[in-house]
Design a protein around this motif. Structure first.
Motif, PDB file in Angstrom:
ATOM      1  N   UNK A  10     -29.871  -8.907 -15.623  1.00 44.71           N
ATOM      2  CA  UNK A  10     -28.860  -8.355 -16.519  1.00 44.71           C
ATOM      3  C   UNK A  10     -28.469  -9.413 -17.545  1.00 44.71           C
ATOM      4  N   UNK A  11     -28.217  -8.957 -18.769  1.00 48.35           N
ATOM      5  CA  UNK A  11     -27.886  -9.861 -19.866  1.00 48.35           C
ATOM      6  C   UNK A  11     -26.522  -9.506 -20.442  1.00 48.35           C
ATOM      7  N   UNK A  12     -25.774 -10.533 -20.807  1.00 47.05           N
ATOM      8  CA  UNK A  12     -24.446 -10.325 -21.369  1.00 47.05           C
ATOM      9  C   UNK A  12     -24.547  -9.709 -22.756  1.00 47.05           C
ATOM     10  N   UNK A  13     -23.714  -8.705 -23.010  1.00 43.85           N
ATOM     11  CA  UNK A  13     -23.720  -8.004 -24.296  1.00 43.85           C
ATOM     12  C   UNK A  13     -22.789  -8.713 -25.270  1.00 43.85           C
ATOM     13  N   UNK A  14     -23.374  -9.508 -26.145  1.00 45.63           N
ATOM     14  CA  UNK A  14     -22.591 -10.213 -27.145  1.00 45.63           C
ATOM     15  C   UNK A  14     -21.528 -11.096 -26.525  1.00 45.63           C
ATOM     16  N   UNK A  15     -20.313 -11.046 -27.083  1.00 49.00           N
ATOM     17  CA  UNK A  15     -19.206 -11.867 -26.594  1.00 49.00           C
ATOM     18  C   UNK A  15     -18.362 -11.151 -25.550  1.00 49.00           C
ATOM     19  N   UNK A  16     -18.828  -9.979 -25.099  1.00 45.95           N
ATOM     20  CA  UNK A  16     -18.052  -9.202 -24.134  1.00 45.95           C
ATOM     21  C   UNK A  16     -18.257  -9.736 -22.716  1.00 45.95           C
ATOM     22  N   UNK A  17     -17.585  -9.089 -21.776  1.00 46.94           N
ATOM     23  CA  UNK A  17     -17.804  -9.403 -20.366  1.00 46.94           C
ATOM     24  C   UNK A  17     -18.754  -8.431 -19.700  1.00 46.94           C
ATOM     25  N   UNK A  18     -19.373  -7.558 -20.501  1.00 43.28           N
ATOM     26  CA  UNK A  18     -20.257  -6.528 -19.954  1.00 43.28           C
ATOM     27  C   UNK A  18     -21.696  -7.019 -19.926  1.00 43.28           C
TER      28      UNK A  18
ATOM     29  N   UNK B 133     -25.623  -6.657 -43.299  1.00 45.69           N
ATOM     30  CA  UNK B 133     -24.442  -6.583 -44.152  1.00 45.69           C
ATOM     31  C   UNK B 133     -23.473  -5.512 -43.659  1.00 45.69           C
ATOM     32  N   UNK B 134     -24.003  -4.367 -43.252  1.00 42.59           N
ATOM     33  CA  UNK B 134     -23.153  -3.290 -42.738  1.00 42.59           C
ATOM     34  C   UNK B 134     -22.494  -3.687 -41.430  1.00 42.59           C
ATOM     35  N   UNK B 135     -23.272  -4.322 -40.547  1.00 45.51           N
ATOM     36  CA  UNK B 135     -22.715  -4.759 -39.257  1.00 45.51           C
ATOM     37  C   UNK B 135     -21.623  -5.795 -39.464  1.00 45.51           C
ATOM     38  N   UNK B 136     -21.857  -6.720 -40.378  1.00 47.76           N
ATOM     39  CA  UNK B 136     -20.858  -7.772 -40.640  1.00 47.76           C
ATOM     40  C   UNK B 136     -19.569  -7.170 -41.200  1.00 47.76           C
ATOM     41  N   UNK B 137     -19.705  -6.217 -42.123  1.00 52.68           N
ATOM     42  CA  UNK B 137     -18.516  -5.584 -42.695  1.00 52.68           C
ATOM     43  C   UNK B 137     -17.733  -4.836 -41.629  1.00 52.68           C
ATOM     44  N   UNK B 138     -18.437  -4.054 -40.784  1.00 50.57           N
ATOM     45  CA  UNK B 138     -17.742  -3.313 -39.737  1.00 50.57           C
ATOM     46  C   UNK B 138     -17.099  -4.271 -38.732  1.00 50.57           C
TER      47      UNK B 138
ATOM     48  N   UNK C 289     -22.589 -13.142 -35.086  1.00 47.55           N
ATOM     49  CA  UNK C 289     -21.386 -12.317 -35.051  1.00 47.55           C
ATOM     50  C   UNK C 289     -20.894 -12.068 -33.629  1.00 47.55           C
ATOM     51  N   UNK C 290     -21.679 -12.491 -32.647  1.00 46.79           N
ATOM     52  CA  UNK C 290     -21.306 -12.238 -31.267  1.00 46.79           C
ATOM     53  C   UNK C 290     -21.542 -10.806 -30.839  1.00 46.79           C
ATOM     54  N   UNK C 291     -22.461 -10.129 -31.524  1.00 50.96           N
ATOM     55  CA  UNK C 291     -22.805  -8.746 -31.219  1.00 50.96           C
ATOM     56  C   UNK C 291     -24.178  -8.712 -30.549  1.00 50.96           C
ATOM     57  N   UNK C 292     -24.307  -7.984 -29.462  1.00 50.38           N
ATOM     58  CA  UNK C 292     -25.584  -7.877 -28.784  1.00 50.38           C
ATOM     59  C   UNK C 292     -26.557  -6.980 -29.526  1.00 50.38           C
ATOM     60  N   UNK C 293     -27.817  -7.013 -29.116  1.00 57.81           N
ATOM     61  CA  UNK C 293     -28.861  -6.187 -29.731  1.00 57.81           C
ATOM     62  C   UNK C 293     -29.546  -5.354 -28.652  1.00 57.81           C
ATOM     63  N   UNK C 294     -29.471  -4.045 -28.793  1.00 55.97           N
ATOM     64  CA  UNK C 294     -30.227  -3.135 -27.932  1.00 55.97           C
ATOM     65  C   UNK C 294     -31.406  -2.627 -28.751  1.00 55.97           C
ATOM     66  N   UNK C 295     -32.619  -2.892 -28.285  1.00 54.64           N
ATOM     67  CA  UNK C 295     -33.830  -2.551 -29.029  1.00 54.64           C
ATOM     68  C   UNK C 295     -34.371  -1.201 -28.560  1.00 54.64           C
ATOM     69  N   UNK C 296     -34.417  -0.233 -29.491  1.00 57.37           N
ATOM     70  CA  UNK C 296     -35.020   1.046 -29.124  1.00 57.37           C
ATOM     71  C   UNK C 296     -36.424   1.153 -29.725  1.00 57.37           C
ATOM     72  N   UNK C 297     -37.180   2.109 -29.222  1.00 58.64           N
ATOM     73  CA  UNK C 297     -38.584   2.320 -29.595  1.00 58.64           C
ATOM     74  C   UNK C 297     -39.419   1.063 -29.343  1.00 58.64           C
ATOM     75  N   UNK C 298     -39.330   0.476 -28.144  1.00 60.88           N
ATOM     76  CA  UNK C 298     -40.072  -0.754 -27.861  1.00 60.88           C
ATOM     77  C   UNK C 298     -41.585  -0.587 -27.905  1.00 60.88           C
TER      78      UNK C 298
END
Length: 320
Positions: free
Chosen positions: A3-11, A161-166, A203-212
């Motif tokens: 299991x891998x930590x999702x970004x800066x969260x505790x999940x 850019x969109x992720x950073x703004x949000x 940004x401390x945001x995790x990456x979930x990769x779809x269509x591997x």
């Protein structure tokens, strides 16, 4: 399962997650779907990924998953992560799409009824909306979490850019974006070119990769140049257009490398994604239990690559 930590969260999310985009719709075999979900959970896949428009038709995957989960997973609710999304065309009229507060909250309310639960663990805005102010979408996401209908908020198909703004908007509200779910595989590297993969980490945001597996292209089934009758290539114009002679030649070369490593092409493709520390979880789809197990087996194969192997992979698909 690791299991891998999702970004800066505790999940923490499993290295492999189960997506239900096209394989749990109205015409899917219910027994096979039940076996897939049970086998996934029994092998440590705790993250189940859905959206309002998954099926086909829309809502049908959520309805099917809700029924199966109530039968098989009710007593394991605190051991699993259920995610859904809204933002793609899902019902008639001006409110069944995109990123307005009206659409997002209405969609999630229906999803919760279909699931038969009070909250989802992760709620995604499925894609950026060029018409709705991002502040309104952010307000909807804030409302959803504060109302207790979701524990975490996430985004999908956002560029850097969109992720950073949000992220900046949500930070001002006291919230953090968990992950950005994006298309990423050996063939499709756009998130590298757009600086998204590295940028999400900053940004401390995790990456979930779809269509591997690039909708099944990164398997052995197309090496011959023929399209199997029961394959996605037979059902998808996009897949057929992508299967050029150059790509098939690249697959043939990749197959040789994979065999030298004791892997299939699909096992190598999953291992390659997991070799990237920025990737939180690889989202797989499966039409059969056998397909699911073939992906799970990939976890036991090497994800360490020599520099020469990485260069060879790049050359197979002209990524240098």
């Amino acid at each position: 399962m690791e299991y891998r930590k999702a970004g800066k969260s505790g999940l923490f999310l499993p290295e492999l997650s189960l997506g239900m985009w096209q394989n749990f719709g109205k015409d899917a075999d219910d027994i096979e779907c039940r076996n897939i979900i049970k086998t996934a959970f029994d092998n440590g896949i705790t993250y189940f990924d859905l959206a309002d428009n998954y099926g086909p038709p829309a809502w049908s995957a959520e309805e099917r998953f809700g029924k199966i989960a109530r039968d098989l997973l009710t007593r394991h609710r605190d051991e699993i992560v259920i995610a859904t999304k809204a933002g793609y065309d899902c019902w008639d009229g001006p409110y069944g799409n995109w990123g307005s507060k009206k659409h997002l909250i209405a969609s999630l309310d229906k999803s919760l009824k279909l699931f038969g639960i009070e909250y989802v663990d992760i709620f995604y805005h499925h894609r950026p909306d060029p018409e709705t102010p991002m502040e309104e979408t952010a307000e909807a996401l804030e409302t959803i979490v504060r109302s207790g209908k979701a524990l975490y908020i996430a985004i999908s198909n956002y560029n850097f850019d969109e992720a950073r703004k949000m992220a900046m908007i949500m930070k001002r509200k006291g919230f953090h974006i968990l992950v950005d779910q994006v298309r990423y595989n050996i063939i499709d590297r756009h998130i590298e070119r757009d600086n998204l993969l590295k940028g999400l980490g900053e940004l401390g945001i995790g990456c979930v990769a779809f269509s591997p597996l690039n909708q099944g292209i990164l398997t052995e089934k197309y090496i011959s140049g023929n399209i199997p009758h029961d394959s996605r290539g037979m059902r998808s114009d996009r897949v057929r257009k992508e299967l050029t002679s150059g790509l098939i030649n690249g697959l043939t070369k990749l197959d040789g490398l994979a065999k030298g490593r004791g892997q299939t092409i699909s096992e190598l493709a999953i291992a390659w994604l997991l070799s990237h520390g920025e990737v939180t979880s690889v989202l797989i789809g499966a039409r059969t239990e056998a397909q699911l197990m073939s992906n799970i087996i990939a976890l036991g194969k090497s994800r360490e690559f020599l520099e020469s192997e990485l260069n060879f992979i790049d050359e197979c698909f002209n990524r240098k």
